[in-house]
Enzyme design. Structure first.
Site, short mmCIF file in Angstrom:
data_model
loop_
_atom_site.label_atom_id
_atom_site.label_comp_id
_atom_site.label_asym_id
_atom_site.label_seq_id
_atom_site.Cartn_x
_atom_site.Cartn_y
_atom_site.Cartn_z
N LYS A 1 -7.65 -12.16 -3.12
CA LYS A 1 -6.72 -12.03 -4.25
C LYS A 1 -5.54 -11.23 -3.73
CE LYS A 1 -5.26 -9.60 -7.15
NZ LYS A 1 -3.83 -9.20 -7.29
N GLU B 1 -8.64 1.25 1.63
CA GLU B 1 -7.45 1.78 2.31
C GLU B 1 -6.45 2.14 1.23
OE1 GLU B 1 -7.53 2.42 5.36
OE2 GLU B 1 -9.22 1.21 6.01
N CYS C 1 2.35 3.07 2.77
CA CYS C 1 1.28 4.07 2.63
C CYS C 1 1.49 5.19 3.64
CB CYS C 1 -0.07 3.42 2.82
SG CYS C 1 -0.17 2.43 4.32
N GLU D 1 1.84 11.20 -4.28
CA GLU D 1 2.57 10.10 -3.64
C GLU D 1 3.59 9.54 -4.65
OE1 GLU D 1 0.39 6.34 -3.16
OE2 GLU D 1 1.23 6.14 -1.16
P1 NAD Z 1 -2.53 -1.14 -6.82
O1 NAD Z 1 -3.80 -0.40 -6.58
O2 NAD Z 1 -1.94 -1.09 -8.16
O3 NAD Z 1 -2.71 -2.73 -6.49
C1 NAD Z 1 -3.17 -3.18 -5.25
C2 NAD Z 1 -3.92 -4.48 -5.44
O4 NAD Z 1 -5.03 -4.26 -6.31
C3 NAD Z 1 -3.10 -5.59 -6.10
O5 NAD Z 1 -3.48 -6.82 -5.57
C4 NAD Z 1 -3.50 -5.48 -7.56
O6 NAD Z 1 -3.35 -6.69 -8.28
C5 NAD Z 1 -4.95 -5.09 -7.46
N1 NAD Z 1 -5.48 -4.31 -8.59
C6 NAD Z 1 -4.82 -3.42 -9.37
N2 NAD Z 1 -5.66 -2.91 -10.30
C7 NAD Z 1 -6.87 -3.48 -10.09
C8 NAD Z 1 -8.14 -3.34 -10.72
N3 NAD Z 1 -8.35 -2.53 -11.76
N4 NAD Z 1 -9.17 -4.07 -10.22
C9 NAD Z 1 -8.99 -4.89 -9.18
N5 NAD Z 1 -7.81 -5.06 -8.54
C10 NAD Z 1 -6.76 -4.36 -9.00
O7 NAD Z 1 -1.55 -0.68 -5.68
P2 NAD Z 1 0.02 -0.84 -5.66
O8 NAD Z 1 0.54 0.27 -6.49
O9 NAD Z 1 0.44 -2.22 -5.96
O10 NAD Z 1 0.29 -0.61 -4.12
C11 NAD Z 1 0.76 0.57 -3.59
C12 NAD Z 1 -0.37 1.48 -3.17
O11 NAD Z 1 -1.09 0.89 -2.09
C13 NAD Z 1 0.15 2.81 -2.65
O12 NAD Z 1 -0.68 3.85 -3.11
C14 NAD Z 1 0.04 2.65 -1.14
O13 NAD Z 1 -0.03 3.87 -0.44
C15 NAD Z 1 -1.21 1.84 -1.02
N6 NAD Z 1 -1.32 1.15 0.27
C16 NAD Z 1 -2.23 1.59 1.18
C17 NAD Z 1 -2.31 1.00 2.44
C18 NAD Z 1 -3.34 1.48 3.45
O14 NAD Z 1 -3.61 0.73 4.39
N7 NAD Z 1 -3.90 2.67 3.33
C19 NAD Z 1 -1.44 -0.04 2.77
C20 NAD Z 1 -0.51 -0.47 1.82
C21 NAD Z 1 -0.46 0.13 0.57
#
Ligand code: NAD
Length: 524
Positions: A174, A253, A287, A397
């Site tokens: 997804k 992650e 991130c 963050e």
């Molecule tokens: P998010 O957690 O809102 O969404 C990430 C993914 O999870 C998306 O595909 C989203 O549709 C899905 N998602 C959201 N809520 C969900 C739920 N309740 N159940 C299942 N899936 C769900 O993250 P974001 O805000 O879109 O992305 C940014 C975040 O990601 C930042 O905190 C960033 O630091 C982190 N990030 C971490 C890494 C790493 O490798 N550590 C890499 C990239 C981004």
């Protein structure tokens, strides 16, 4: 790609949903990229069942052959590197230079794992009994659910998909609703590489109350054997709890608030360049972005002056129209609003705003802004000074173009301050002093560290991941990721033709009469 409608990829077929969502170019909101099917719970279930049906055959495909297919995927991505990078830049707004790096990471990962198919080593282990052989094998977990964020729409999914496939798992992915077109194109290239139908299935949709949440629910229905997630810490904790109650080990992650220390002996020009790139590249939506810049007192004022002068020169704008910009727009409106809120936190915290005015507008734009600021959501580079560890802006963050300057006195205080956040993803120090660099390396609480380089940037064969609020200790990339998509199977092969019991039938060697050295040392 024109603004057509794209559907899920399940068992080698395209499957449409009744509802759709759309994605637009975040630099030019009038530019519609495409409409995407929005998966229902039942469609996610069907995708998991398709992956289950494909598992038996895929797991028994010889690993070197799976590796050869990974190699073909790598070559397909390499051929399409330029258009895929352009699509990514158009869809989520990072510069073309960074988008090319993102795609290259996937190519490098394919190169690495192609030959891992010819290793995937187990061990032969000596038995404590005669005529018995012991050995270990890596076995695939089964059906893996993959959920990814949109800020690295090719590299981050590849870190999961490629090793999971190489080790014999089948997948339901997804991708982020922020970059579904890039994900669709990438999945087509995976398909081209030779994956049999059902081995990689893709469902599109949102997170909470949508495809993402439905996919996580499949753990409770026993349709998934593992979930691998990249995203925010809050969602990661929630997914981790569901994975835990199903006794599965998730890969999580998550977010970061990454420190960079600049010591009194640092090469300041080099440190300014590293800090600028780490804080403002991808508009701070990485991130591994720099959050807290920790300055040793003797150079704090000089560094701050040089840094603020460099910040005032940053070029910002639509990366599709201007190739010299350091950063483009916010990937989505949610990120923009979250970032904007931090201005209020900073004021309440009592920090001092040294540079930045929220959204870039026609009336209020930095000198380096290019183009029309109303065509997307662009943020001022923002710098806070007089920041202290207890403050919310220090701890949280913000995921936007903002950095905090904190002054400390010496390496010991710098390390205490650097470690006083509940994240532990990346970190950096600028110093010429080997002992300070050693102390940093030894004491910093982070999964990744740089000495005299920025907090961002990863090589495809190094372990990627964090500790504390940044993840559950799982690692992506290199040989370390293999443990996340396999379990160890220990096998006893009894050749003696009888029941031999370990510990009970073992012929232990008997020690002989004790030999004492003392009479030789002191004959009287
Ligand atoms: P998010 O957690 O809102 O969404 C990430 C993914 O999870 C998306 O595909 C989203 O549709 C899905 N998602 C959201 N809520 C969900 C739920 N309740 N159940 C299942 N899936 C769900 O993250 P974001 O805000 O879109 O992305 C940014 C975040 O990601 C930042 O905190 C960033 O630091 C982190 N990030 C971490 C890494 C790493 O490798 N550590 C890499 C990239 C981004």
């Amino acid at each position: 790609m024109t603004s057509a409608t794209f559907h899920h990829l399940i068992a080698g077929k395209t499957v449409a949903s009744p509802a759709t969502f759309e994605t637009r170019n975040p630099s030019q909101h009038t530019d519609l990229i495409g409409r995407f099917s929005d998966a229902t719970l039942d469609q996610v279930r069907v995708a998991c069942d398709a992956a289950r049906a494909a598992f038996t055959q895929w797991r028994s495909t010889p690993a070197p052959v799976r590796g050869q297919i990974i190699g073909q995927i790598g070559r397909a991505i390499e051929r399409e590197k330029e258009p895929l990078s352009r699509l990514m830049s158009r869809e989520m707004g990072k510069t073309l230079k960074e988008a090319r790096g993102d795609v290259q990471e996937a190519i490098d990962t394919c190169h690495f794992f192609q030959s891992e198919g010819r290793r995937l080593y187990g061990q032969t282990v000596p038995s404590e009994m005669r005529n018995k052989e012991l050995s270990t094998y890596r076995r695939p977990l089964g059906v893996v659910g993959v959920i990814t964020a949109g800020n690295f729409p090719v590299a981050v999914p590849s870190w999961k998909l490629i090793p999971a496939l190489l080790t014999g798992n089948t997948i339901v992915w997804k991708p982020s609703e922020d970059a579904p077109a890039t994900a669709y194109a990438l999945a087509r290239l995976f398909e081209e590489g030779g994956l049999p139908d059902g081995v990689l299935n893709v469902v599109f949709g949102g997170g909470a109350g949508a495809a993402g949440e439905f996919l996580v629910e499949m753990l409770d229905e026993r349709r998934l054997d593992k979930i691998a997630f990249t995203g925010s810490t809050a969602v990661g904790r929630h997914i981790g709890a569901i994975a835990g109650r199903n006794l599965t080990h998730p890969s999580l992650e998550l977010g970061g608030k990454n420190p960079m220390i600049v010591m009194r002996d640092a090469d300041l020009d080099n440190a300014v360049a590293g800090a600028l790139w780490a804080a403002f590249g991808t508009a701070g939506q990485r991130c591994t972005s720099l959050g807290n810049l920790i300055l040793d007192a003797p150079i704090a004022a000089a560094f701050r002056d040089r840094f603020l002068a460099a910040v005032a020169e940053i070029k910002i704008g639509d990366p599709g129209r201007f190739d010299d910009v350091l950063y483009g727009p916010f990937i989505n409106e949610r990120f923009y609003h979250h970032w904007l809120a931090h201005y209020e936190w900073g004021r309440t915290d009592g920090a001092t705003l040294a540079y930045g005015h929220g959204r870039i507008t026609a009336e209020q734009r930095p000198a380096g802004f290019r183009g029309d600021p109303t065509s997307g959501l662009f943020g001022w580079p923002t710098v806070w000074v007089d920041v202290e560890p207890g403050m919310r802006i220090f701890q949280t963050e913000v995921f936007g173009p903002t950095v905090n300057l904190v002054t400390v006195d010496g390496i010991d205080e710098a390390l205490v301050v650097a470690n006083s956040v509940d994240y532990g993803l990346s970190s950096a120090i600028y110093t010429q002093n080997r002992m300070w660099a050693y102390q940093f390396k030894d004491t910093i609480q982070a999964g990744m560290s740089s000495i005299n380089n920025s907090t961002t940037g990863a090589e495809a064969h190094m372990p990627f991941g964090g500790i504390k609020g940044s993840g559950n200790g799982a690692r992506e990339s290199g040989i370390w990721v293999l443990d996340n998509y396999t379990y160890w199977h220990g096998v006893n092969d009894e050749l003696s033709g009888k029941l031999q019991l370990a510990q009970m039938d073992t012929e232990y060697g008997q020690a002989r009469t004790p030999y004492h050295v003392a009479p030789l040392a002191d004959p009287r």
